[in-house]
Design a protein around this motif. Structure first.
Motif, mmCIF file in Angstrom:
data_model
loop_
_atom_site.group_PDB
_atom_site.id
_atom_site.type_symbol
_atom_site.label_atom_id
_atom_site.label_comp_id
_atom_site.label_asym_id
_atom_site.label_seq_id
_atom_site.Cartn_x
_atom_site.Cartn_y
_atom_site.Cartn_z
ATOM 1 N N UNK A 316 0.916 -1.188 -0.004
ATOM 2 C CA UNK A 316 0.086 -0.091 0.063
ATOM 3 C C UNK A 316 0.893 1.260 -0.100
ATOM 4 N N UNK A 317 0.469 2.192 -1.001
ATOM 5 C CA UNK A 317 1.237 3.644 -0.921
ATOM 6 C C UNK A 317 2.598 3.363 -1.913
ATOM 7 N N UNK A 318 2.970 2.409 -2.479
ATOM 8 C CA UNK A 318 3.951 2.108 -3.428
ATOM 9 C C UNK A 318 3.835 2.804 -4.765
ATOM 10 N N UNK A 342 3.388 -10.438 -5.315
ATOM 11 C CA UNK A 342 2.637 -9.353 -5.396
ATOM 12 C C UNK A 342 1.948 -9.167 -3.742
ATOM 13 N N UNK A 343 1.953 -7.954 -3.393
ATOM 14 C CA UNK A 343 1.209 -7.739 -2.061
ATOM 15 C C UNK A 343 0.035 -8.192 -1.980
ATOM 16 N N UNK A 344 -0.398 -9.170 -1.014
ATOM 17 C CA UNK A 344 -1.621 -9.686 -0.653
ATOM 18 C C UNK A 344 -2.176 -9.114 0.809
ATOM 19 N N UNK A 345 -3.491 -8.623 0.512
ATOM 20 C CA UNK A 345 -3.781 -8.140 1.653
ATOM 21 C C UNK A 345 -4.432 -9.166 2.584
ATOM 22 N N UNK A 355 -4.634 3.112 3.572
ATOM 23 C CA UNK A 355 -5.013 3.443 2.395
ATOM 24 C C UNK A 355 -3.843 3.443 1.205
ATOM 25 N N UNK A 356 -4.307 3.686 0.071
ATOM 26 C CA UNK A 356 -3.144 3.714 -1.086
ATOM 27 C C UNK A 356 -3.277 2.212 -1.527
ATOM 28 N N UNK A 357 -4.110 1.383 -1.371
ATOM 29 C CA UNK A 357 -4.178 -0.118 -1.967
ATOM 30 C C UNK A 357 -3.583 0.050 -3.547
ATOM 31 N N UNK A 358 -2.729 -0.674 -3.844
ATOM 32 C CA UNK A 358 -2.379 -0.609 -5.400
ATOM 33 C C UNK A 358 -3.064 -1.362 -6.414
ATOM 34 N N UNK A 359 -3.372 -1.211 -7.259
ATOM 35 C CA UNK A 359 -4.005 -1.781 -8.379
ATOM 36 C C UNK A 359 -3.498 -2.958 -8.895
#
Ligand code: SAH
Ligand code: SF4
Ligand code: F3S
Length: 450
Positions: A316-318, A342-345, A355-359
């Motif tokens: 998030x926020x990258x 890939x970042x996994x929530x 905030x700022x979760x990446x597409x």
């Protein structure tokens, strides 16, 4: 605990997901179940007992468990219709994190057992024949587990894993491990040395010490001291360890790399990102610069070390500039291999709420760029071995008749022609060619057994 009435024909199927710690735990579960008459099978449909040893690290890993359970349910129904039973047990990190949900979502599951309760499996299985829905977890007392699992090991290979540390206190904001495995715990040195001796006596030549933060092992002398004791064991020629945290990489462990030829020149040292802003948001406790200086220090001690790492893209926020800082770090550090994600929530972790979760599409694109860079470094590292003579520990027959398969000191797979007598031995191989994932070579004539 062995039951004289137990039929020797019960079958056990274990499916392992996730990290090497789970691989180790699965072997130990097989060990505790053997005295009850459970023999391993590769076919779940013929199993009386199925254990899924699960991983919670990314969403995909967790979802796989539920789809696997769906398939097992069908097999179980068929077995019950045929007058046979099937006990389904869910173990590992998903069991710890969402045991109740598993029992609710999949009624075919008989029991759920967390990573620190495997030694209670025989008792649990006996009990589930009376009542369903047993859940055992959350006490996080690895002592009891290792005391109970400590004695025998059925390992028959040339290489083996040996857990020396479990759990994590670092609380990176993206990660579930501190919640699924509990706090950092170090196994006592005597227990580790005893297990290593028994492995060596069974013909194991290489041991990989395991821990979620293996270099946080807090016994006397730290991990460097432990390595110095392990290399004295007759027959143990190679020591590896994984996974290390940059914060716990102390000078003594680095010195051990310069000192001990048996400590293999391969280091898995995850950094996750090259952007200080992101590293801070991840709560990693190091900067890009401190990581690079650390790598420099390690290379000063052991110049040929093969560096490996883990990376997360799309935290998030990258921003694009953060990601470019990661690429810059990779270029500067130079990797022999790496795992990229890939970042996994993950529910319950701080970053999931940020905030700022990446597409997803942006993550895909960044992952592809990072992978291309890592792959080119991996090829370069492997190609640099061409023409060199490397000591190879032979582990098993190769894919083609007359071929052997082994590992270089840098953990590269090596294939060459050679006699089966060399399995379990270390012999010099001249490397002729390199691919991305493996090397092929020629056994030197002096390596031929007399
Ligand atoms: N203790 C080890 C890592 C254990 S998890 C360490 O700190 O290095 C293995 C790897 O999975 C991590 O290094 C990280 O790169 C990745 N990972 C963990 N949580 C993740 C998440 N939520 N999304 C994507 N990758 C993750
Ligand atoms: Fe997870 Fe961080 Fe602990 Fe590694 S150090 S297990 S990434 S919380
Ligand atoms: Fe997965 Fe648990 Fe290992 S979450 S990576 S199996 S510690």
């Amino acid at each position: 605990m062995s039951d004289p009435q137990a039929p020797a024909t019960r079958r056990l199927y274990i499916r392992t997901y996730g990290c090497q710690m789970n691989v180790y735990d699965s072997e130990r579960m097989a060990d505790v179940l053997a005295p009850l008459g459970y023999a391993m099978t590769e076919r779940p449909e013929e199993a009386d007992l199925v254990v899924l040893n699960t991983c919670h690290i990314r969403e995909k890993a967790t979802e796989k468990v539920y789809s696997e359970l769906g398939q097992l349910k069908v097999m179980k129904t068929e077995r019950v219709a045929a007058g046979l039973g099937m006990t389904i047990a869910v173990a590992g990190c998903v069991a710890q994190a969402e045991g109740e949900e598993i029992l609710r979502r999949q009624p075919a599951v008989d029991l759920v057992v967390g990573p620190q309760a495997y030694h209670q499996l025989p008792e649990l299985i006996a009990r589930t024949h009376r009542a369903r829905g047993e859940r055992l977890a959350a006490d996080f007392a690895p002592e009891a587990k290792f005391d109970a699992l400590g004695a025998s090991r059925s390992t028959s290979g040339v290489t083996a894993f040996l857990t020396v540390q479990e759990g994590c206190d670092k609380f990176c904001t993206f990660c579930v491990v501190p919640y699924t495995r509990g706090g950092e715990w170090s196994r006592p040195a005597e227990a580790i040395l005893a297990e290593a001796r028994s492995l060596a006596a069974r013909g194991v030549r290489e041991v990989t010490l395991l821990g979620q933060n293996v270099n946080a092992w807090s016994g006397e002398g730290g991990l460097g001291g432990l390595a110095r004791q392990l290399v004295r064991i007759e027959g143990l020629d190679r020591i590896r360890y994984t996974t290390s945290h940059p914060r716990d990489m102390d000078d003594d462990l680095i010195a051990a790399h310069a000192e001990l030829p048996q400590l293999m020149p391969y280091l898995h040292l995850p950094v996750q990102s090259g952007s200080d802003r992101i590293l801070k948001a991840m709560n990693r406790g190091h900067t890009a610069e401190s990581y690079l200086r650390l790598v420099e220090k390690i290379r000063a001690a052991r110049p040929d070390i093969a560096l490996s790492g883990d990376f997360i893209v799309g935290f998030p926020g990258e921003r694009e500039s953060d990601f470019e800082a990661t690429l810059a770090l990779v270029r500067e550090a130079g990797y022999a291999s790496a795992f990229t994600f890939k970042y996994s929530r993950r529910p319950g972790t701080p970053a999931a709420a940020q905030p700022g979760q990446v597409d997803e599409a942006v993550k895909d694109e960044r992952l592809a760029r990072l992978n291309a860079l890592i792959e080119s470094q991996q090829r370069a590292f492997n190609s640099a071995q061409e023409g060199r003579v490397l000591p190879v520990l032979f582990e098993k027959p190769g894919r083609h008749p007359g071929q052997l398969s082994g590992r270089s000191p840098y953990l590269q797979a090596v294939h060459c022609e050679g006699p089966a007598e060399l399995i379990g031995r270390i012999a010099p191989v001249r490397i002729d060619s390199a691919a991305r994932m493996s090397l092929s070579g020629t056994l030197l004539p002096e390596a031929q057994p007399a």
